[in-house]
Design a protein around this motif. Structure first.
Motif, mmCIF file in Angstrom:
data_model
loop_
_atom_site.group_PDB
_atom_site.id
_atom_site.type_symbol
_atom_site.label_atom_id
_atom_site.label_comp_id
_atom_site.label_asym_id
_atom_site.label_seq_id
_atom_site.Cartn_x
_atom_site.Cartn_y
_atom_site.Cartn_z
ATOM 1 N N TRP A 277 0.815 -1.208 0.000
ATOM 2 C CA TRP A 277 0.000 0.000 0.000
ATOM 3 C C TRP A 277 0.851 1.261 0.000
ATOM 4 O O TRP A 277 1.896 1.323 0.629
ATOM 5 N N ASN B 263 -6.562 -0.077 -6.292
ATOM 6 C CA ASN B 263 -7.749 0.111 -5.461
ATOM 7 C C ASN B 263 -7.454 1.112 -4.351
ATOM 8 O O ASN B 263 -6.354 1.148 -3.812
ATOM 9 N N ARG C 163 -8.590 2.820 -0.614
ATOM 10 C CA ARG C 163 -9.305 2.595 0.645
ATOM 11 C C ARG C 163 -9.134 3.803 1.535
ATOM 12 O O ARG C 163 -8.144 4.503 1.482
ATOM 13 N N LYS C 164 -10.131 3.998 2.410
ATOM 14 C CA LYS C 164 -10.074 5.055 3.416
ATOM 15 C C LYS C 164 -10.092 4.386 4.778
ATOM 16 O O LYS C 164 -10.975 3.596 5.086
#
Length: 53
Positions: A28, A47, A49-50
Motif C-alpha cells: 500500500w 484500489n 481505501r479510506k
C-alpha cells in the motif's frame, strides 16, 4: 478532472495504522493523510481505501 498526485511510502505511524487494519504495508501507498483519515492506494491493482486513524 483532478490533478495528478504522487503516492508515497507510509511512515512508521501510518504503517501501524495499516497493520491494525490487517493490511500488508508493502502493498500500500499513502495518497493523503489527515488527522482522522488515511487514504491508501494498492500498488498493483490501484484500489483505493479510506482508513480512520
Amino acid at each position: 478532472m483532478s490533478s495528478m498526485k504522487n503516492d508515497r511510502k507510509p511512515t512508521l505511524k501510518q504503517k501501524k495504522v495499516l497493520m491494525q487494519a490487517k493490511l500488508n504495508t508493502k502493498n500500500w501507498l499513502v495518497r493523503c493523510h489527515t488527522a482522522r483519515q488515511l487514504i491508501i492506494v494498492h500498488r498493483v491493482s490501484g484500489n483505493t481505501r479510506k482508513l480512520s486513524c
